[in-house]
Design a protein around this motif. Structure first.
Motif, mmCIF file in Angstrom:
data_model
loop_
_atom_site.group_PDB
_atom_site.id
_atom_site.type_symbol
_atom_site.label_atom_id
_atom_site.label_comp_id
_atom_site.label_asym_id
_atom_site.label_seq_id
_atom_site.Cartn_x
_atom_site.Cartn_y
_atom_site.Cartn_z
ATOM 1 N N LYS A 144 28.282 41.993 35.869
ATOM 2 C CA LYS A 144 29.314 42.814 36.496
ATOM 3 C C LYS A 144 28.694 43.960 37.298
ATOM 4 O O LYS A 144 29.108 44.235 38.428
ATOM 5 C CB LYS A 144 30.258 43.369 35.434
ATOM 6 C CG LYS A 144 31.115 42.308 34.760
ATOM 7 C CD LYS A 144 31.844 42.836 33.543
ATOM 8 C CE LYS A 144 32.790 43.968 33.868
ATOM 9 N NZ LYS A 144 33.536 44.432 32.685
ATOM 10 N N GLN A 147 29.794 46.728 47.282
ATOM 11 C CA GLN A 147 30.493 48.015 47.315
ATOM 12 C C GLN A 147 31.673 48.026 48.294
ATOM 13 O O GLN A 147 32.697 48.677 48.039
ATOM 14 C CB GLN A 147 29.512 49.119 47.704
ATOM 15 C CG GLN A 147 28.368 49.323 46.708
ATOM 16 C CD GLN A 147 28.759 50.247 45.577
ATOM 17 O OE1 GLN A 147 29.047 51.405 45.807
ATOM 18 N NE2 GLN A 147 28.763 49.742 44.358
ATOM 19 N N ALA A 197 36.642 50.230 38.451
ATOM 20 C CA ALA A 197 36.579 48.929 39.121
ATOM 21 C C ALA A 197 36.281 47.787 38.160
ATOM 22 O O ALA A 197 36.492 46.620 38.504
ATOM 23 C CB ALA A 197 35.510 48.961 40.220
ATOM 24 N N SER A 198 35.809 48.102 36.968
ATOM 25 C CA SER A 198 35.329 47.081 36.038
ATOM 26 C C SER A 198 36.304 45.915 35.818
ATOM 27 O O SER A 198 35.899 44.745 35.871
ATOM 28 C CB SER A 198 34.966 47.726 34.694
ATOM 29 O OG SER A 198 34.490 46.773 33.787
ATOM 30 N N TYR A 218 32.621 52.712 38.874
ATOM 31 C CA TYR A 218 32.460 51.435 38.163
ATOM 32 C C TYR A 218 33.440 51.287 37.007
ATOM 33 O O TYR A 218 34.013 50.211 36.810
ATOM 34 C CB TYR A 218 31.024 51.286 37.650
ATOM 35 C CG TYR A 218 30.841 50.026 36.848
ATOM 36 C CD1 TYR A 218 30.828 48.776 37.473
ATOM 37 C CD2 TYR A 218 30.726 50.065 35.455
ATOM 38 C CE1 TYR A 218 30.690 47.612 36.748
ATOM 39 C CE2 TYR A 218 30.591 48.897 34.720
ATOM 40 C CZ TYR A 218 30.575 47.677 35.364
ATOM 41 O OH TYR A 218 30.452 46.524 34.636
ATOM 42 N N VAL A 265 36.239 43.721 38.853
ATOM 43 C CA VAL A 265 34.981 42.975 38.941
ATOM 44 C C VAL A 265 35.054 41.740 38.055
ATOM 45 O O VAL A 265 34.665 40.633 38.460
ATOM 46 C CB VAL A 265 33.780 43.855 38.529
ATOM 47 C CG1 VAL A 265 32.490 43.040 38.531
ATOM 48 C CG2 VAL A 265 33.644 45.048 39.471
ATOM 49 N N PHE A 281 35.167 47.423 47.088
ATOM 50 C CA PHE A 281 35.753 48.353 46.123
ATOM 51 C C PHE A 281 36.006 49.722 46.744
ATOM 52 O O PHE A 281 35.604 50.754 46.218
ATOM 53 C CB PHE A 281 34.839 48.480 44.900
ATOM 54 C CG PHE A 281 34.577 47.181 44.212
ATOM 55 C CD1 PHE A 281 35.530 46.617 43.393
ATOM 56 C CD2 PHE A 281 33.390 46.509 44.406
ATOM 57 C CE1 PHE A 281 35.307 45.414 42.756
ATOM 58 C CE2 PHE A 281 33.153 45.293 43.778
ATOM 59 C CZ PHE A 281 34.117 44.735 42.953
ATOM 60 N N TYR A 309 27.106 42.611 40.516
ATOM 61 C CA TYR A 309 28.124 42.240 41.505
ATOM 62 C C TYR A 309 28.728 43.495 42.130
ATOM 63 O O TYR A 309 28.937 43.549 43.351
ATOM 64 C CB TYR A 309 29.217 41.402 40.837
ATOM 65 C CG TYR A 309 30.250 40.898 41.806
ATOM 66 C CD1 TYR A 309 30.046 39.718 42.519
ATOM 67 C CD2 TYR A 309 31.431 41.610 42.028
ATOM 68 C CE1 TYR A 309 31.001 39.256 43.423
ATOM 69 C CE2 TYR A 309 32.389 41.159 42.926
ATOM 70 C CZ TYR A 309 32.162 39.987 43.618
ATOM 71 O OH TYR A 309 33.098 39.541 44.519
ATOM 72 N N TYR A 310 29.012 44.482 41.297
ATOM 73 C CA TYR A 310 29.598 45.739 41.792
ATOM 74 C C TYR A 310 28.652 46.424 42.781
ATOM 75 O O TYR A 310 29.077 46.872 43.854
ATOM 76 C CB TYR A 310 29.884 46.652 40.605
ATOM 77 C CG TYR A 310 30.274 48.064 40.968
ATOM 78 C CD1 TYR A 310 31.552 48.363 41.419
ATOM 79 C CD2 TYR A 310 29.355 49.109 40.846
ATOM 80 C CE1 TYR A 310 31.912 49.658 41.758
ATOM 81 C CE2 TYR A 310 29.711 50.413 41.176
ATOM 82 C CZ TYR A 310 30.984 50.683 41.635
ATOM 83 O OH TYR A 310 31.322 51.976 41.957
ATOM 84 N N GLU A 311 27.371 46.511 42.438
ATOM 85 C CA GLU A 311 26.405 47.207 43.292
ATOM 86 C C GLU A 311 26.145 46.462 44.594
ATOM 87 O O GLU A 311 25.877 47.072 45.622
ATOM 88 C CB GLU A 311 25.099 47.405 42.521
ATOM 89 C CG GLU A 311 25.227 48.416 41.377
ATOM 90 C CD GLU A 311 24.008 48.458 40.486
ATOM 91 O OE1 GLU A 311 23.066 47.663 40.735
ATOM 92 O OE2 GLU A 311 23.993 49.264 39.540
ATOM 93 N N GLU A 313 35.252 52.877 44.637
ATOM 94 C CA GLU A 313 35.785 52.965 43.281
ATOM 95 C C GLU A 313 34.650 53.199 42.283
ATOM 96 O O GLU A 313 33.625 52.531 42.362
ATOM 97 C CB GLU A 313 36.496 51.662 42.893
ATOM 98 C CG GLU A 313 37.771 51.378 43.625
ATOM 99 C CD GLU A 313 38.427 50.093 43.137
ATOM 100 O OE1 GLU A 313 38.162 49.683 41.990
ATOM 101 O OE2 GLU A 313 39.196 49.500 43.913
#
Length: 226
Positions: free
Chosen positions: A62, A70, A186-187, A183, A190, A73, A65-67, A181
């Protein structure tokens, strides 16, 4: 009476339709059975995805993917951390509560605020430790904010009163719309994105394994026509 009349009409029309559909009734039964089978499969697959696939998604997946995504989000609304209270204007000790909220000492007096709110407040929301939607909080306050970003930049404390209630908002931190967002906020999004990415492959693998197991166990047999 109206409900009963409608129910009787539905039953009568259904009975007449059954008697007069003829061969079309078999086609309807076939369509109903196909829909039932499709619905049962869908419900089970969704539960399978919920139970199996979500638990297989690691926190490191997660975060990566978030990083790496970006741009997916970006906030379309403001977020805040803080405290919101809605208190009757005739509640005892209201002046003291205003002072605590206004000078940002909510964390220090949290237990007292909670005890006071149980006895007096209509709404008590303590969200110093999590991000919440600014617009949702403002839905409880009788003022119109035309430019949320400018409002958040200019206000750390909001106090509004009408004939019945006093509304107190302490804003500890804020993120304007257009920001990425955080993290923790946003989790859940994600997780859903990763689940949707892997869902097709996961269900295909499940169906293939089910098929192969059935062949090996003899539950499925193929017979060629003579």
């Amino acid at each position: 009476e109206s409900f009963t009349k409608k129910w009787v009409k539905d039953v009568l029309v259904y009975d007449v339709a059954l008697r007069n559909l003829g061969d079309e009734k078999e086609e309807v039964d076939k369509l109903v059975e196909e829909y039932r089978r499709s619905l049962v499969r869908y419900r089970y697959q969704e539960r399978l995805v919920e139970e199996k696939l979500k638990t297989d998604i690691r926190e490191s997946d997660k975060l990566n993917y978030y990083e790496e995504n970006q741009k997916k989000f970006i906030l379309d609304k403001g977020l805040i951390k803080g405290l919101f209270l809605k208190i009757p204007v005739d509640a005892p000790g209201l002046t003291d509560v205003k002072n605590v909220v206004q000078i940002h000492r909510c964390g220090l007096f949290r237990k007292k605020l909670e005890k006071y709110s149980v006895q007096n407040a209509t709404i008590y929301e303590y969200f110093y430790d999590k991000w919440v939607d600014f617009d949702e909080v403002m839905d409880n306050i009788p003022i119109h904010v035309s430019n949320p970003n400018a409002f958040l930049k200019a206000n750390k404390y909001v106090e509004v009163a009408d004939s019945s209630y006093c509304y107190l908002l302490n804003i500890k931190e804020y993120l304007p719309s257009g920001s990425v967002e955080p993290y923790d906020y946003a989790s859940p999004h994600v997780t859903e994105m990763l689940v949707n990415q892997r869902k097709v492959e996961f269900l295909k693998k499940f169906e293939d394994e089910l098929y192969n197991d059935a062949i090996r166990s003899g539950d499925v047999e193929f017979h060629s026509e003579p």
